[in-house]
Scaffold this motif. Structure first.
Motif, PDB file in Angstrom:
ATOM      1  N   TYR A 199      12.581   1.113  -2.944  1.00  0.00           N
ATOM      2  CA  TYR A 199      11.743  -0.224  -2.215  1.00  0.00           C
ATOM      3  C   TYR A 199      12.420  -1.415  -2.602  1.00  0.00           C
ATOM      4  O   TYR A 199      12.119  -2.542  -2.061  1.00  0.00           O
ATOM      5  N   GLY A 200      13.535  -1.264  -3.538  1.00  0.00           N
ATOM      6  CA  GLY A 200      14.154  -2.652  -3.904  1.00  0.00           C
ATOM      7  C   GLY A 200      13.640  -3.283  -4.871  1.00  0.00           C
ATOM      8  O   GLY A 200      14.280  -4.252  -5.578  1.00  0.00           O
ATOM      9  N   SER A 201      12.357  -2.906  -5.741  1.00  0.00           N
ATOM     10  CA  SER A 201      11.504  -3.528  -6.749  1.00  0.00           C
ATOM     11  C   SER A 201      10.810  -2.536  -7.018  1.00  0.00           C
ATOM     12  O   SER A 201      10.334  -1.515  -6.418  1.00  0.00           O
ATOM     13  N   GLY A 202      10.244  -2.977  -8.452  1.00  0.00           N
ATOM     14  CA  GLY A 202       9.290  -1.989  -9.095  1.00  0.00           C
ATOM     15  C   GLY A 202       8.029  -2.265  -8.806  1.00  0.00           C
ATOM     16  O   GLY A 202       7.592  -2.918  -7.732  1.00  0.00           O
ATOM     17  N   MET A 203       7.002  -1.967  -9.813  1.00  0.00           N
ATOM     18  CA  MET A 203       5.691  -2.371  -9.572  1.00  0.00           C
ATOM     19  C   MET A 203       5.362  -3.107 -10.958  1.00  0.00           C
ATOM     20  O   MET A 203       5.827  -2.873 -11.594  1.00  0.00           O
ATOM     21  N   SER A 204       4.058  -4.152 -10.584  1.00  0.00           N
ATOM     22  CA  SER A 204       3.684  -4.709 -11.834  1.00  0.00           C
ATOM     23  C   SER A 204       3.071  -3.644 -12.879  1.00  0.00           C
ATOM     24  O   SER A 204       2.786  -2.586 -12.572  1.00  0.00           O
ATOM     25  N   LYS A 240       1.051  -1.246  -0.052  1.00  0.00           N
ATOM     26  CA  LYS A 240       0.099   0.008  -0.084  1.00  0.00           C
ATOM     27  C   LYS A 240       0.888   1.520   0.026  1.00  0.00           C
ATOM     28  O   LYS A 240       0.603   2.254  -0.896  1.00  0.00           O
ATOM     29  N   GLU A 241       1.812   1.459   1.021  1.00  0.00           N
ATOM     30  CA  GLU A 241       2.899   2.264   0.787  1.00  0.00           C
ATOM     31  C   GLU A 241       3.227   2.587  -0.385  1.00  0.00           C
ATOM     32  O   GLU A 241       3.492   3.738  -1.021  1.00  0.00           O
ATOM     33  N   LYS A 242       3.808   1.676  -1.128  1.00  0.00           N
ATOM     34  CA  LYS A 242       4.632   1.836  -2.621  1.00  0.00           C
ATOM     35  C   LYS A 242       3.401   2.198  -3.474  1.00  0.00           C
ATOM     36  O   LYS A 242       3.965   3.142  -4.338  1.00  0.00           O
ATOM     37  N   GLN A 243       2.262   1.749  -3.591  1.00  0.00           N
ATOM     38  CA  GLN A 243       1.224   2.355  -4.623  1.00  0.00           C
ATOM     39  C   GLN A 243       0.874   3.877  -4.025  1.00  0.00           C
ATOM     40  O   GLN A 243       0.947   4.640  -5.008  1.00  0.00           O
ATOM     41  N   GLU A 244       0.890   4.321  -2.939  1.00  0.00           N
ATOM     42  CA  GLU A 244       0.769   5.427  -2.618  1.00  0.00           C
ATOM     43  C   GLU A 244       1.849   6.477  -3.111  1.00  0.00           C
ATOM     44  O   GLU A 244       1.761   7.511  -3.655  1.00  0.00           O
ATOM     45  N   TYR A 245       3.100   6.131  -2.824  1.00  0.00           N
ATOM     46  CA  TYR A 245       4.063   6.665  -3.470  1.00  0.00           C
ATOM     47  C   TYR A 245       4.111   6.935  -4.887  1.00  0.00           C
ATOM     48  O   TYR A 245       4.476   7.897  -5.596  1.00  0.00           O
ATOM     49  N   ALA A 246       3.709   5.568  -5.521  1.00  0.00           N
ATOM     50  CA  ALA A 246       3.471   5.681  -7.137  1.00  0.00           C
ATOM     51  C   ALA A 246       2.437   6.811  -7.600  1.00  0.00           C
ATOM     52  O   ALA A 246       2.650   7.384  -8.365  1.00  0.00           O
ATOM     53  N   ASN A 247       1.651   6.474  -6.760  1.00  0.00           N
ATOM     54  CA  ASN A 247       0.385   7.568  -7.081  1.00  0.00           C
ATOM     55  C   ASN A 247       0.636   9.056  -6.843  1.00  0.00           C
ATOM     56  O   ASN A 247       0.703   9.949  -7.596  1.00  0.00           O
ATOM     57  N   PHE A 248       1.690   9.482  -5.701  1.00  0.00           N
ATOM     58  CA  PHE A 248       2.080  10.603  -5.587  1.00  0.00           C
ATOM     59  C   PHE A 248       3.242  11.145  -6.879  1.00  0.00           C
ATOM     60  O   PHE A 248       2.987  12.315  -7.329  1.00  0.00           O
ATOM     61  N   GLN A 255      10.345   6.529 -15.445  1.00  0.00           N
ATOM     62  CA  GLN A 255      10.856   7.041 -14.153  1.00  0.00           C
ATOM     63  C   GLN A 255      10.311   6.639 -12.727  1.00  0.00           C
ATOM     64  O   GLN A 255      11.085   6.495 -11.644  1.00  0.00           O
ATOM     65  N   ILE A 256       9.114   6.472 -12.763  1.00  0.00           N
ATOM     66  CA  ILE A 256       8.458   5.881 -11.564  1.00  0.00           C
ATOM     67  C   ILE A 256       8.922   4.440 -11.243  1.00  0.00           C
ATOM     68  O   ILE A 256       9.241   4.124 -10.236  1.00  0.00           O
ATOM     69  N   GLN A 257       9.020   3.709 -12.158  1.00  0.00           N
ATOM     70  CA  GLN A 257       9.437   2.123 -12.149  1.00  0.00           C
ATOM     71  C   GLN A 257      11.084   2.257 -11.404  1.00  0.00           C
ATOM     72  O   GLN A 257      11.208   1.571 -10.533  1.00  0.00           O
ATOM     73  N   GLU A 258      11.713   3.190 -12.006  1.00  0.00           N
ATOM     74  CA  GLU A 258      13.173   3.489 -11.495  1.00  0.00           C
ATOM     75  C   GLU A 258      13.093   3.791 -10.108  1.00  0.00           C
ATOM     76  O   GLU A 258      13.928   3.596  -8.982  1.00  0.00           O
ATOM     77  N   GLU A 259      12.366   4.924  -9.543  1.00  0.00           N
ATOM     78  CA  GLU A 259      12.165   5.576  -8.385  1.00  0.00           C
ATOM     79  C   GLU A 259      11.616   4.404  -7.394  1.00  0.00           C
ATOM     80  O   GLU A 259      12.180   4.334  -6.097  1.00  0.00           O
ATOM     81  N   LEU A 260      10.728   3.398  -7.576  1.00  0.00           N
ATOM     82  CA  LEU A 260      10.288   2.507  -6.895  1.00  0.00           C
ATOM     83  C   LEU A 260      11.606   1.518  -6.875  1.00  0.00           C
ATOM     84  O   LEU A 260      11.611   0.960  -5.652  1.00  0.00           O
ATOM     85  N   LYS A 261      12.163   1.288  -7.630  1.00  0.00           N
ATOM     86  CA  LYS A 261      13.305   0.230  -7.342  1.00  0.00           C
ATOM     87  C   LYS A 261      14.236   1.029  -6.516  1.00  0.00           C
ATOM     88  O   LYS A 261      14.820   0.030  -5.698  1.00  0.00           O
ATOM     89  N   ASN A 262      14.577   2.192  -6.685  1.00  0.00           N
ATOM     90  CA  ASN A 262      15.454   2.859  -5.572  1.00  0.00           C
ATOM     91  C   ASN A 262      15.097   2.682  -4.414  1.00  0.00           C
ATOM     92  O   ASN A 262      15.867   2.448  -3.496  1.00  0.00           O
TER      93      ASN A 262
END
Length: 86
Positions: free
Chosen positions: A33-38, A6-14, A24-31
């Motif tokens: 949280y250690g992984s991207g998002m589906s 949920k926190e990862k999704q909120e950050y992606a939404n932001f 860029q969102i995928q890269e930010e998530l990897k940096n």
């Protein structure tokens, strides 16, 4: 301790709201949280964000139109009152 989905999704939404691109969102998530998002989840979030923006724009247009109709109504009401007084 891993971050919640949920926190990862909120950050992606932001990030989406800031107008950051998909890659860029995928890269930010990897940096962060250690992984991207589906892809499916991120695409769904993009569609939701676009739909929300579309509805907000429509609401603004409808509010403006309502203000116009109210103004016309009160102008017409004043004109009718003046005619009745004569």
């Amino acid at each position: 301790m891993p971050k919640s989905s949920k926190e990862k999704q909120e950050y992606a939404n932001f990030l989406l709201q800031k107008g950051i691109s998909y890659a860029q969102i995928q890269e930010e998530l990897k940096n962060r949280y250690g992984s991207g998002m589906s892809n499916t989840t991120l695409q769904r979030m993009i569609l939701e964000t676009d739909r929300i923006k579309e509805l907000e724009d429509k609401m603004k247009d409808i509010s403006l139109e309502l203000k116009m109709y109210k103004k016309m109504y009160y102008e017409l009401l004043e004109a009718v009152k003046e005619k009745i007084k004569e």
